[in-house]
Enzyme design. Structure first.
Site, short mmCIF file in Angstrom:
data_model
loop_
_atom_site.label_atom_id
_atom_site.label_comp_id
_atom_site.label_asym_id
_atom_site.label_seq_id
_atom_site.Cartn_x
_atom_site.Cartn_y
_atom_site.Cartn_z
N LYS A 116 -18.11 50.67 62.39
CA LYS A 116 -17.81 51.64 61.33
C LYS A 116 -16.31 51.84 61.16
O LYS A 116 -15.85 52.17 60.07
CB LYS A 116 -18.48 52.99 61.61
CG LYS A 116 -20.00 52.95 61.71
CD LYS A 116 -20.66 52.55 60.41
CE LYS A 116 -22.17 52.68 60.47
NZ LYS A 116 -22.80 51.69 61.38
N ASP A 117 -15.54 51.61 62.22
CA ASP A 117 -14.08 51.75 62.10
C ASP A 117 -13.47 50.68 61.19
O ASP A 117 -12.37 50.87 60.67
CB ASP A 117 -13.41 51.61 63.48
CG ASP A 117 -13.71 52.77 64.41
OD1 ASP A 117 -13.76 53.92 63.94
OD2 ASP A 117 -13.89 52.53 65.62
#
Ligand SMILES: *Cc1c(COP(=O)(O)O)cnc(C)c1O
Length: 485
Positions: A116-117
């Site tokens: 998700k980063d």
């Protein structure tokens, strides 16, 4: 000028800034580019030696007009988004010696150790950039069952234009994930642990959906969302396919296979876009766990919602893969009418049976399978044993197990890249189980940021699920008032 339209066809073409700020299209559809840009083979050759940031600059420049973000501004936004990654290559690709040509692409070196980063940092930095220009601010509202909340909180921490509210079902996410949200010392991050969520994250989504449906409230609080339907996230998720491709091929033009642990189809849609732009991909392996909505669509053309099962690869415990609508839009030849019909059928009946023609279009360039928890755990154990103690997290293990299971369908000379979407330190219980450990974890299953968070204050609001709507309104209105004083 690159324009964006809605999959439902109900809005006039919009620019990148508007699309990022709006999230969902006003007609309830998802934003997609009007035309997918093409990358010529010579261009690919030129790009093949670029570092991650420079490559991202080239790719995103095809979607973002210079009048919206100038070249220098885009470079700076990208630099600020990826300098927080702790690996110098951003996304290292490592060979996995168990089979010739098998590789793992590590997408977990960002601040909260998950895939998700990859896109969240850039997305929030873009939002902040646009809001500063307009002199306005937003309240981000995020529900998380694992990795999205920590990524959104870290990306937003300290931003003057943003208050970030992250809701999580208490007791249903790991302590490691909870501490990534509650130990941040930033006054604009508001973590909320909600007790009594009988339906897990769905209970939180329901509250959020109703808040977004209240136009008055949405305006007063300047509500905005960074969930996986935002176009900006999907767009950034094309970059790692190009980057990983260049790391493994002997010559540009060679075809490779990507195996992707999939839930909401955001990561895979990034891959589909990359291939449509011109990246030579033989096939994508869509790797599901027991929640196999995507595998069922690819096998039978039936898009149906079944009951959620809890598995060891919890980030892909998803029953409605929202980004699949984007793919269906292109697979149906950009047919707005069909999408509108299917979305409304799905809403009414919880299922859609695609026609034979669309089903065969959808299958092009994808194969799929579903992996059980036993297979996930035994894959972690086997790779650890046979490959010098290399540790897969449960999601990477789903991708590796799927590539293994389907390997008879590949040409044995074709290189296979499995996407590792989380650091094993986020899932210590699965690692313990796989390695049959009682005692301390191996070093590879630890991470300094996770260890450090064990010695910090936790700061969070808490409430019971049935108080959530009221309590949230009160807190958000109070904070919004403070910001205007
Ligand atoms: C979100 C996530 C995925 C799934 O990605 P989708 O885009 O939803 O398919 C896989 N693994 C991890 C660890 C994630 O956090």
């Amino acid at each position: 000028m690159t324009h964006f339209v809605s999959t439902k066809g109900g809005v006039a073409p919009l620019d990148f800034e508007t699309v990022v700020l709006q999230g969902y299209a006003a007609d309830g559809g998802l934003f997609v580019p009007e035309v997918i840009p093409q990358v010529a083979p010579e261009k690919l050759q030129q790009w093949s030696g670029l570092n991650f940031e420079d490559l991202a600059f080239e790719i995103l420049s095809l979607f973002i007009d210079r009048s919206i973000i100038s070249a220098d501004e885009l470079k700076l936004l990208l630099h600020n988004s990826f300098k927080t990654f702790e690996h110098p290559q951003v996304v290292p690709v490592v060979p996995l010696g168990t089979r010739r040509g098998l590789h793992v692409m590590e997408l977990f070196h960002g601040p909260t150790l998950s895939f998700k980063d990859m896109a969240m940092g850039f997305m929030v930095n873009c939002l902040d950039f646009f809001l500063q220009k307009k002199g306005s601010r937003v309240s981000l509202l995020v529900a998380t069952t694992g990795d999205t909340g920590p990524a959104a909180a870290h990306a937003s921490a300290g931003k003057q234009t943003i208050d970030c509210w992250v809701l999580y079902p208490r007791g249903m996410i790991s302590e490691e994930q909870e501490r990534q949200m509650t130990t941040l010392e930033a006054p604009n991050i508001h973590a909320i642990g909600v007790d009594g969520c009988l339906n897990g994250g769905d209970d939180l989504d329901w509250v959020i959906t109703r808040m977004f449906a209240d136009e008055g409230l949405k305006k007063r609080l300047q509500l905005s969302s960074v969930n996986s339907i935002n176009w900006c996230r999907v767009m950034v998720q094309t970059v790692h396919y190009f980057f990983g491709y260049f790391r493994v091929v002997d010559t540009v033009g060679e075809r490779v296979i990507f195996s992707v642990p999939s839930g909401a189809f955001g990561n895979l849609f990034g891959g589909y876009l990359a291939r449509t732009m011109g990246l030579p991909v033989e096939t994508f392996v869509c790797a599901n766990n027991d929640n196999a909505t995507l595998h069922r669509i690819f096998s039978s053309g039936k898009f149906e919602k079944k009951e959620l099962k809890q598995t060891v690869s919890s980030a892909i415990d998803i029953v409605i893969p929202y980004n699949f609508w984007r793919y269906l839009y292109f697979a149906s030849g950009c047919d707005h009418n069909k999408i509108r019909q299917w979305m409304s059928d799905f809403q009414d009946r919880g299922e859609v049976q695609l026609d034979p023609h669309t089903t065969s279009e959808v299958k092009k360039g994808f194969i799929s399978t579903s992996i059980t928890d036993e297979q996930t755990i035994s894959t972690i154990a086997a790779v650890y044993k046979n490959h010098g103690g290399y540790l897969l997290d449960p999601h990477a293990a789903v991708a590796v197990a799927a590539a293994d299971k389907l390997s008879s369908e590949f040409n044995p000379d074709t290189k296979v890249v499995c996407l590792a979407t989380a650091h094993p330190a986020k899932f210590p219980d699965a690692i313990r189980k796989a390695l049959a450990l009682d005692g301390p974890l191996p070093e590879g299953a630890k991470h300094k940021s996770i260890e450090a968070a064990k010695n910090l204050f936790q700061r969070c609001r808490s409430c019971d699920c049935h108080q959530l709507t009221h309590a949230l309104h009160h807190a958000m209105e109070s904070v919004a008032k403070l910001r205007t004083m």
